[in-house]
Write an enzyme that holds these catalytic residues in place. Structure first.
Site, PDB file in Angstrom:
ATOM      1  N   SER A   8       0.841  -1.200   0.000  1.00  0.00           N
ATOM      2  CA  SER A   8       0.000   0.000   0.000  1.00  0.00           C
ATOM      3  C   SER A   8       0.872   1.245   0.000  1.00  0.00           C
ATOM      4  O   SER A   8       1.706   1.431   0.903  1.00  0.00           O
ATOM      5  CB  SER A   8      -0.908   0.011   1.230  1.00  0.00           C
ATOM      6  OG  SER A   8      -1.531   1.270   1.356  1.00  0.00           O
ATOM      7  N   HIS A  33      -1.245  -1.296  -4.154  1.00  0.00           N
ATOM      8  CA  HIS A  33      -2.512  -0.976  -3.505  1.00  0.00           C
ATOM      9  C   HIS A  33      -2.596   0.524  -3.265  1.00  0.00           C
ATOM     10  O   HIS A  33      -1.653   1.146  -2.765  1.00  0.00           O
ATOM     11  CB  HIS A  33      -2.628  -1.732  -2.181  1.00  0.00           C
ATOM     12  CG  HIS A  33      -3.986  -1.653  -1.564  1.00  0.00           C
ATOM     13  ND1 HIS A  33      -5.053  -2.377  -2.047  1.00  0.00           N
ATOM     14  CD2 HIS A  33      -4.451  -0.937  -0.502  1.00  0.00           C
ATOM     15  CE1 HIS A  33      -6.120  -2.119  -1.302  1.00  0.00           C
ATOM     16  NE2 HIS A  33      -5.785  -1.240  -0.373  1.00  0.00           N
ATOM     17  N   ASP A  35      -4.844   3.418  -1.564  1.00  0.00           N
ATOM     18  CA  ASP A  35      -5.899   3.728  -0.599  1.00  0.00           C
ATOM     19  C   ASP A  35      -6.410   5.151  -0.799  1.00  0.00           C
ATOM     20  O   ASP A  35      -5.644   6.111  -0.729  1.00  0.00           O
ATOM     21  CB  ASP A  35      -5.371   3.582   0.829  1.00  0.00           C
ATOM     22  CG  ASP A  35      -5.190   2.129   1.224  1.00  0.00           C
ATOM     23  OD1 ASP A  35      -6.168   1.370   1.120  1.00  0.00           O
ATOM     24  OD2 ASP A  35      -4.077   1.756   1.643  1.00  0.00           O
ATOM     25  N   MET A  37      -8.922   7.924   0.674  1.00  0.00           N
ATOM     26  CA  MET A  37      -9.704   8.328   1.842  1.00  0.00           C
ATOM     27  C   MET A  37     -10.233   9.740   1.624  1.00  0.00           C
ATOM     28  O   MET A  37      -9.527  10.603   1.110  1.00  0.00           O
ATOM     29  CB  MET A  37      -8.835   8.280   3.096  1.00  0.00           C
ATOM     30  CG  MET A  37      -8.188   6.936   3.355  1.00  0.00           C
ATOM     31  SD  MET A  37      -7.192   6.988   4.854  1.00  0.00           S
ATOM     32  CE  MET A  37      -6.407   5.372   4.768  1.00  0.00           C
ATOM     33  N   HIS A  66      -8.627   1.075  -3.625  1.00  0.00           N
ATOM     34  CA  HIS A  66      -9.592   0.846  -2.548  1.00  0.00           C
ATOM     35  C   HIS A  66     -10.233   2.186  -2.209  1.00  0.00           C
ATOM     36  O   HIS A  66      -9.590   3.062  -1.615  1.00  0.00           O
ATOM     37  CB  HIS A  66      -8.870   0.242  -1.332  1.00  0.00           C
ATOM     38  CG  HIS A  66      -9.702   0.147  -0.098  1.00  0.00           C
ATOM     39  ND1 HIS A  66      -9.144  -0.048   1.149  1.00  0.00           N
ATOM     40  CD2 HIS A  66     -11.050   0.204   0.105  1.00  0.00           C
ATOM     41  CE1 HIS A  66     -10.097  -0.102   2.056  1.00  0.00           C
ATOM     42  NE2 HIS A  66     -11.268   0.067   1.443  1.00  0.00           N
ATOM     43  N   MET A  68     -12.319   4.380  -0.075  1.00  0.00           N
ATOM     44  CA  MET A  68     -12.938   4.620   1.231  1.00  0.00           C
ATOM     45  C   MET A  68     -13.595   5.992   1.147  1.00  0.00           C
ATOM     46  O   MET A  68     -13.166   6.957   1.793  1.00  0.00           O
ATOM     47  CB  MET A  68     -11.875   4.563   2.331  1.00  0.00           C
ATOM     48  CG  MET A  68     -11.359   3.170   2.595  1.00  0.00           C
ATOM     49  SD  MET A  68      -9.899   3.130   3.669  1.00  0.00           S
ATOM     50  CE  MET A  68      -8.593   3.300   2.439  1.00  0.00           C
ATOM     51  N   MET A 137     -11.413  -6.130   5.547  1.00  0.00           N
ATOM     52  CA  MET A 137     -10.573  -5.280   6.381  1.00  0.00           C
ATOM     53  C   MET A 137     -10.291  -5.993   7.703  1.00  0.00           C
ATOM     54  O   MET A 137     -11.211  -6.452   8.379  1.00  0.00           O
ATOM     55  CB  MET A 137     -11.270  -3.944   6.651  1.00  0.00           C
ATOM     56  CG  MET A 137     -11.534  -3.099   5.410  1.00  0.00           C
ATOM     57  SD  MET A 137     -10.022  -2.648   4.524  1.00  0.00           S
ATOM     58  CE  MET A 137      -9.165  -1.683   5.781  1.00  0.00           C
ATOM     59  N   GLY A 142      -9.135   3.852   7.681  1.00  0.00           N
ATOM     60  CA  GLY A 142      -8.914   5.269   7.917  1.00  0.00           C
ATOM     61  C   GLY A 142      -7.489   5.635   8.268  1.00  0.00           C
ATOM     62  O   GLY A 142      -7.066   6.770   8.050  1.00  0.00           O
ATOM     63  N   GLY A 144      -3.211   4.024   8.459  1.00  0.00           N
ATOM     64  CA  GLY A 144      -2.241   2.963   8.263  1.00  0.00           C
ATOM     65  C   GLY A 144      -1.573   2.598   9.577  1.00  0.00           C
ATOM     66  O   GLY A 144      -1.684   3.314  10.581  1.00  0.00           O
ATOM     67  N   GLY A 145      -0.890   1.462   9.572  1.00  0.00           N
ATOM     68  CA  GLY A 145      -0.087   1.072  10.726  1.00  0.00           C
ATOM     69  C   GLY A 145      -0.844   0.496  11.896  1.00  0.00           C
ATOM     70  O   GLY A 145      -0.296   0.378  13.002  1.00  0.00           O
ATOM     71  N   ASP A 179      -6.687  -6.740   4.176  1.00  0.00           N
ATOM     72  CA  ASP A 179      -6.010  -5.445   4.304  1.00  0.00           C
ATOM     73  C   ASP A 179      -6.075  -4.988   5.752  1.00  0.00           C
ATOM     74  O   ASP A 179      -7.150  -4.821   6.314  1.00  0.00           O
ATOM     75  CB  ASP A 179      -6.711  -4.420   3.393  1.00  0.00           C
ATOM     76  CG  ASP A 179      -6.056  -3.043   3.438  1.00  0.00           C
ATOM     77  OD1 ASP A 179      -5.032  -2.879   4.122  1.00  0.00           O
ATOM     78  OD2 ASP A 179      -6.580  -2.131   2.765  1.00  0.00           O
ATOM     79  N   GLY A 180      -4.877  -4.787   6.341  1.00  0.00           N
ATOM     80  CA  GLY A 180      -4.822  -4.232   7.680  1.00  0.00           C
ATOM     81  C   GLY A 180      -3.954  -5.026   8.638  1.00  0.00           C
ATOM     82  O   GLY A 180      -4.332  -6.127   9.037  1.00  0.00           O
ATOM     83  N   GLY A 181      -2.792  -4.503   8.971  1.00  0.00           N
ATOM     84  CA  GLY A 181      -1.940  -5.148   9.959  1.00  0.00           C
ATOM     85  C   GLY A 181      -1.300  -6.445   9.507  1.00  0.00           C
ATOM     86  O   GLY A 181      -0.846  -7.238  10.343  1.00  0.00           O
ATOM     87  N   GLY A 201       1.315  -2.553   4.051  1.00  0.00           N
ATOM     88  CA  GLY A 201       1.825  -1.196   3.930  1.00  0.00           C
ATOM     89  C   GLY A 201       3.123  -1.005   4.666  1.00  0.00           C
ATOM     90  O   GLY A 201       4.212  -1.141   4.105  1.00  0.00           O
ATOM     91  N   SER A 202       3.027  -0.730   5.958  1.00  0.00           N
ATOM     92  CA  SER A 202       4.231  -0.468   6.752  1.00  0.00           C
ATOM     93  C   SER A 202       5.141  -1.685   6.824  1.00  0.00           C
ATOM     94  O   SER A 202       6.363  -1.542   6.941  1.00  0.00           O
ATOM     95  CB  SER A 202       3.835  -0.021   8.169  1.00  0.00           C
ATOM     96  OG  SER A 202       2.987  -0.974   8.792  1.00  0.00           O
TER      97      SER A 202
END
Length: 246
Positions: A8, A33, A35, A37, A66, A68, A137, A142, A144-145, A179-181, A201-202
């Site tokens: 991401s 990816h 994002d 927002m 994506h 949002m 998700m 909303g 990242g990280g 997506d997420g963590g 992402g991170s």
């Protein structure tokens, strides 16, 4: 099962974004990816079609957008024109989910639905014929990280079962993205639950260099392979118990 690692850009260095996406693709990324927002549907503001258009010449892999945002439909043609290959949105953000999915496909994109941690999967049952991708998700969208929410794993398994049943009935495939963590430490469990496409992402961009990106992506793909094997082994054991008890 094929897998896709989709870094991401939300976690990239925006001061040198073109270089970042080139480096991460050279390091083995399968998708980019993207994002989006809007500070309305989610409490943050990120990037729009102009940035997508700017990075398109720098990458040879699909761009996975994506959305949002709310409303959705006005942005679909803009991102398709900007070079997006996959466009996903949240069903709560569209007045007519079926129509928005058709709009994405009419503009040449692959269409996806996104499910927040508390959003039921029932939405997908009514539009399976228009879905190319389901994105779950594993954080609240909303920012990242964030840390992975473990309740996403049984939800992934449920989505996987529905997608597999659809494939058996129709022969049509739907990708299952998370997506997420997502990190090297948990991606094996995520793959074992049924995901085949992984936003990171991170975990990727935190490695800072092309060589670091390559190490992380290679490690992730190795862990995914083990997760797929875990899932196959569990299914074989379940089948044996079923038939052994018949």
């Amino acid at each position: 099962m094929d897998c896709r690692i989709a870094p991401s850009i939300l976690s990239a260095d925006f001061a040198r974004l073109g270089e970042e996406v080139r480096d991460v693709v050279a390091a083995g990324a399968d998708w980019i990816h993207f994002d989006v927002m809007d500070n309305h549907y989610v409490p943050n503001l990120s990037v729009g079609p102009l940035v997508c258009e700017a990075i398109r010449p720098h990458v040879s892999v699909p761009i996975d957008v994506h959305l949002m945002v709310e409303p959705v439909d006005a942005l679909v043609p803009m991102f398709a024109k900007a070079g997006a290959n996959v466009i996903s949105f949240h069903p709560e953000a569209s007045r007519h989910v079926d129509r928005t999915l058709a709009l994405i496909r009419d503009h040449g994109g692959k269409a996806g639905l996104v499910f927040n941690p508390a959003t039921p999967l029932d939405w997908m049952d009514h539009v399976m014929d228009k879905l190319d991708l389901v994105l779950l998700m594993s954080v609240n969208p909303g920012y990242g990280g964030q840390s992975f929410i473990d309740t996403a794993l049984p939800k992934l398994a449920t989505a996987r079962a529905r997608i597999d049943a659809w494939h058996e009935r129709t022969g049509k495939s739907i990708l299952l993205e998370i997506d997420g963590g997502v990190k090297t430490e948990n991606i094996r469990r995520v793959a074992a639950a049924g995901a085949d496409t992984f936003v990171a992402g991170s975990a990727v961009f935190g490695a800072k260099t092309r060589e670091g990106y390559a190490r992380v992506i290679e490690s992730m793909k190795r862990e995914v392979g083990q997760g797929v094997a875990d899932r196959a082994r569990l299914r074989a054991e379940q089948d044996q118990q079923t038939w052994g008890g018949a």
